[in-house]
Design a protein around this motif. Structure first.
Motif, PDB file in Angstrom:
ATOM      1  N   ASP A  98      -2.850  18.682  -4.260  1.00  0.00           N
ATOM      2  CA  ASP A  98      -3.460  18.191  -3.167  1.00  0.00           C
ATOM      3  C   ASP A  98      -5.002  18.655  -3.256  1.00  0.00           C
ATOM      4  N   VAL A 145       1.045  -1.181   0.038  1.00  0.00           N
ATOM      5  CA  VAL A 145      -0.078   0.040  -0.025  1.00  0.00           C
ATOM      6  C   VAL A 145       0.850   1.227  -0.140  1.00  0.00           C
ATOM      7  N   PRO A 146       0.636   2.393  -0.778  1.00  0.00           N
ATOM      8  CA  PRO A 146       1.581   3.545  -0.958  1.00  0.00           C
ATOM      9  C   PRO A 146       1.427   3.883   0.447  1.00  0.00           C
ATOM     10  N   TRP A 147       2.662   4.798   1.008  1.00  0.00           N
ATOM     11  CA  TRP A 147       2.834   5.402   2.022  1.00  0.00           C
ATOM     12  C   TRP A 147       1.650   6.503   2.274  1.00  0.00           C
ATOM     13  N   SER A 148       1.126   6.913   1.306  1.00  0.00           N
ATOM     14  CA  SER A 148       0.119   8.039   1.456  1.00  0.00           C
ATOM     15  C   SER A 148      -1.073   7.602   1.959  1.00  0.00           C
ATOM     16  N   GLU A 149      -1.253   6.156   1.594  1.00  0.00           N
ATOM     17  CA  GLU A 149      -2.620   5.683   1.921  1.00  0.00           C
ATOM     18  C   GLU A 149      -2.427   4.887   3.349  1.00  0.00           C
ATOM     19  N   ARG A 150      -1.096   4.629   3.831  1.00  0.00           N
ATOM     20  CA  ARG A 150      -0.802   3.779   5.148  1.00  0.00           C
ATOM     21  C   ARG A 150      -0.855   4.810   6.336  1.00  0.00           C
ATOM     22  N   ARG A 207      -1.468   7.333   8.837  1.00  0.00           N
ATOM     23  CA  ARG A 207      -2.658   7.573   9.766  1.00  0.00           C
ATOM     24  C   ARG A 207      -2.098   8.809  10.818  1.00  0.00           C
TER      25      ARG A 207
END
Length: 297
Positions: free
Chosen positions: A116, A93-98, A100
């Motif tokens: 953005d 999973v890309p870091w932008s989706e991981r 939190r």
């Protein structure tokens, strides 16, 4: 069209596939023959068990083929493939989706994309003087420094007369601000955590709008949110909805002042009558003073 029936010559070449697999992976890593699958016309894949402890359930796959009307077997490739019960790593999973909330720590940098959706330009227009502007041509050349990227304390400062300099003077020095989408996204998060539908708000005696610890904020979000300044509230220092509430409401339970006891009064005795203690030998009585009374008591 892919054939469902394995080619006979390729399917019977188990020894050839085993020798190629052992040569590629090592004899100690190759187990028994598990089967053969047709990949196409005169193309089959032989599967062998993998004996490596770290690859439980994986299989060695060696693909064989032959040319039309030819009997010589050709080796295509040998790979290690997972089986039905093999242990696999989670899908990447890309870091932008991981990422939190709370993952960032001291020294971490979180880059934002140029497009953005949460942000939009703080001002618009080209950063060049107008045709009839009093800014000289030399100064117009310096305006190009406004487009330089910030890289620390030595970053390029906005030139005099540029849009960036003017925006900074009137309090609009940010290159990008929250977009309408960004505002709605933030409002949804705050409403979910400290909104009127939370269990705390449902059990509260009143909402934050009438609380003395409520601090209004500026901007368009002040119509629905503010800050909590009650140190005993679970939302202290957080953005709360006007409909949120808790048991720390300033007017929920006002404690009455404790009763003040009356001041103590000290009675001073100036004159004391003599007290008869014992008669003397002559038949009279002896008198004592209050100090003597205390000594004989």
């Amino acid at each position: 069209m892919r054939s469902r029936t394995p080619d006979r010559l390729c399917a019977e070449a188990v020894d050839v596939a085993l020798a190629v697999t052992e040569e590629a992976a090592g004899p100690q890593s190759v187990g028994e023959h598990l089967g053969v699958v047709a990949e196409g016309d005169r193309v089959v894949t032989h599967y062998f068990a993998c004996k490596e402890p770290a690859y439980r359930g994986w299989r060695w796959a060696t693909t064989l083929t032959r040319a039309s009307r030819a009997k010589n077997i050709t080796i295509d490739e040998t790979v290690l493939l997972p089986g039905d019960d093999s242990v696999l790593a989670p899908e990447w999973v890309p870091w932008s989706e991981r990422l939190r909330p709370g993952d960032m720590g001291p020294g971490d940098l979180l880059p934002t994309e140029s497009d953005d959706l949460r942000l939009e330009p703080g001002w618009s227009g080209e950063d060049t003087p107008l045709p009839n502007s009093v800014v000289s041509e030399e100064l117009a050349d310096v305006v190009e420094a406004e487009d330089a990227e910030l890289s620390g304390p030595a970053a390029a400062l906005p030139a005099i007369g540029s849009i960036g300099a003017i925006a900074g003077e009137i309090g609009m020095g940010r290159r990008r601000v929250l977009s309408r989408y960004g505002l709605h996204a933030a409002a949804d998060r705050w409403e979910e955590e400290f909104g009127p539908k939370t269990p705390m708000a449902q059990a509260a005696p009143a909402n934050c709008l009438s609380c003395g610890f409520f601090v209004p904020i500026a901007g368009s979000l002040r119509q629905a949110f503010g800050l909590c300044a009650n140190e005993f509230s679970p939302a202290d220092g957080r953005v709360v909805s006007l409909g949120y509430g808790c048991g720390g409401h300033s007017e929920a339970a006002v404690m009455p002042k404790p009763p003040v006891p009356a001041p103590m009064t000290l009675d001073e005795i100036n004159e004391v009558d003599p007290l008869v203690l014992h008669p003397n030998r002559q038949g009279s009585v002896e008198e004592s003073t209050p100090a003597e009374e205390l000594g004989h008591s």
